[in-house]
Design a protein around this motif. Structure first.
Motif, short mmCIF file in Angstrom:
data_model
loop_
_atom_site.label_atom_id
_atom_site.label_comp_id
_atom_site.label_asym_id
_atom_site.label_seq_id
_atom_site.Cartn_x
_atom_site.Cartn_y
_atom_site.Cartn_z
N ASN A 90 0.80 -0.95 -0.29
CA ASN A 90 0.49 -0.33 -0.08
C ASN A 90 0.73 0.67 -0.10
N ILE A 93 2.07 1.48 -3.08
CA ILE A 93 1.19 2.10 -4.26
C ILE A 93 0.71 3.90 -3.96
N THR A 97 1.09 6.31 -7.00
CA THR A 97 0.65 7.60 -7.65
C THR A 97 0.93 8.39 -7.54
N ILE A 178 1.40 -0.26 -10.90
CA ILE A 178 0.20 -0.04 -9.50
C ILE A 178 -0.33 -0.94 -9.63
N ASP A 179 -1.20 -1.48 -10.82
CA ASP A 179 -2.38 -2.41 -11.24
C ASP A 179 -1.21 -3.95 -10.79
N ARG A 182 -1.28 -3.50 -7.08
CA ARG A 182 -2.45 -3.56 -6.54
C ARG A 182 -3.52 -5.30 -7.07
N ARG A 183 -2.71 -6.21 -7.60
CA ARG A 183 -3.10 -6.86 -7.80
C ARG A 183 -2.38 -8.39 -6.70
N VAL A 185 -1.97 -7.07 -3.43
CA VAL A 185 -2.55 -6.40 -2.93
C VAL A 185 -3.91 -7.30 -2.77
#
Length: 451
Positions: A90, A93, A97, A178-179, A182-183, A185
């Motif tokens: 996180n 990320i 971001t 980022i994608d 997130r996957r 995570v």
């Protein structure tokens, strides 16, 4: 006379009848007693069998409880690691971001600048093309400057186009990262939910088992006290062996120190003797020939003895590897007994453990966690297993509950070297290594040292 005979005959019949009746009663009473004895023995044997069965059931229940607790601890540790990874991802990320936001701002500015330059050049073309711009120069020097200007303008345009393309490409890479994060995570969270579900299930099993063990009450406490007594006996045996080793090592240190001091004094005496001889030779003016110079002496060791230096080096190496030392067994294992003082859930009898208990498959080999010297191999009193002690400088690793051993006193061993195999309890079928780590006689938590 005839009457008298009849009376005697009648009396004898009565007496004989009474005796026979008495004998019959006695026979029946004896048989009854023997039957009662047989019944009592049956009840005693049955009670013993029930007690034995209950004890075995309690021991198996405690073993199972230990395995469940160990499994919960392992799964909880996995949950904690997943939680930490999710927090780290996180954070990643958020960082990505922020990077994307900055890139988007840079791209927006580059597009604005590029559009402005295109508009300016378009306006310029509308009024004057490049050839006319060059030929309208008032001098050769001005024409040359205009050529330079046109070239710089072209390079600037090309540079802006290149930077814009690079910024867009980097933006796409960051968005893809980022994608991907997130996957990851989402995967970690899914795995953590499964682990939590399994932990909840195992905790329910543990609670049910604890309730079952509570019903056995007296048998449970008796078994826990027996386990603690056995642990105390093992601790006493190990304490005795370690105390003897510490005493021997201390005597060896003192002997080496005394030997070093003796050699130092002898060297000092020899130095003073030669110094005095040299002074006498210098002061003697009438001597026909000069006295031969004394042979140079080899420098004598000073400070720590060789033993102390070796010990310091080993201790330093051992401490430098704290948290990275080899685990005493390779392959699959479960820690079923924690270090320190604790109480089993649902019980009131505390257990005090100087090390950790490691459940392993039958026939598992034990290995040295670090290089050192085997200082003791002995059979633990009142048991069917052995213990091996290995010294690493001021530290001693203890491997107990071994069925066999493959080393001997005084043997130097390397990290990972086989020391023996783990003992299997014939009643429970449990194969459990008891492992301790000490700094001389002080106990340490092995899990802070091995990995």
């Amino acid at each position: 006379m005839k009457k008298f005979v009849l009376v005697l005959l009648a009396m004898s019949i009565v007496i004989s009848s009474a005796a026979g009746q008495k004998k019959s009663i006695a026979t029946r009473s004896s048989e009854k007693v023997r039957q009662e004895q047989r019944d009592t023995r049956k009840r005693i044997n049955k009670t013993k069998g029930e007690i034995s069965e209950n004890t075995a059931k309690t021991r198996k229940g405690l073993k199972q409880l230990g395995e469940i607790e160990a499994d919960i601890a392992v799964r909880q540790e996995a949950i904690n690691r997943a939680d930490a990874r999710i927090a780290e991802l996180n954070t990643q990320i958020v960082r990505l971001t922020d990077s994307v936001t900055q890139l988007e701002s840079n791209i927006s500015q580059l597009k604005t600048d590029y559009a402005e330059s295109l508009r300016a050049m378009r306006r310029q073309r509308q009024t004057l093309n490049s050839i006319s711009y060059l030929f309208s120069a008032e001098s050769f020097a001005q024409a040359f400057r205009r050529v330079r200007y046109i070239q710089e303008l072209g390079r600037w345009r090309h540079d802006k186009t290149l930077k814009l393309g690079e910024a867009v490409a980097e933006l796409n890479v960051r968005k893809a990262e980022i994608d991907s994060v997130r996957r990851r995570v989402a995967d970690e969270q899914a795995a953590m939910l499964v682990a939590k579900s399994q932990v909840d299930k195992r905790r329910s099993e543990a609670a049910a088992l604890v309730n079952e063990l509570k019903k056995q009450g007296r048998s449970l406490n008796t078994e826990l006290k027996r386990q603690q007594k056995q642990l105390n006996e093992l601790n006493r045996e190990l304490d005795r062996a370690i105390a003897e080793e510490v005493r021997r090592a201390e005597e060896e240190r003192r002997r080496k120190a005394a030997e070093e001091e003796r050699r130092r004094k002898a060297a000092e005496a020899e130095r003073l003797k030669q110094q005095k001889a040299a002074e006498q030779a210098k002061d003697s003016e009438t001597a026909p020939t000069a006295k031969p110079k004394p042979k140079p002496q080899k420098p004598q060791p000073s400070g720590e003895s060789g033993f102390a230096e070796q010990e310091r080096k080993l201790t330093g190496d051992f401490e430098a590897n704290k948290g990275r030392l080899l685990f005493p067994v390779a392959g699959k294992y479960t820690i079923t007994g924690a270090y320190g003082r604790y109480t089993r859930p649902g019980t009131s009898v505390p257990l005090d453990n100087n090390g950790i208990d490691i459940s392993v498959p039958q026939g598992t080999a034990v290995r040295a966690i670090f290089g050192g010297e085997v200082v003791s191999v002995f059979k633990v009193k009142g048991t069917g297993f052995y213990a091996v002690l290995v010294r690493h400088g001021r530290y001693i690793s203890v491997y107990s509950k071994l069925a066999t051993y493959s080393v001997k006193n005084g043997q130097q061993v390397k990290a990972g070297q086989n020391l023996g195999t783990v003992f299997t309890d014939p009643e429970l079928g449990a194969t459990i290594l008891h492992f301790e780590l000490r700094r001389e006689s002080a106990t340490l938590n092995p899990l802070e040292w091995v990995k």
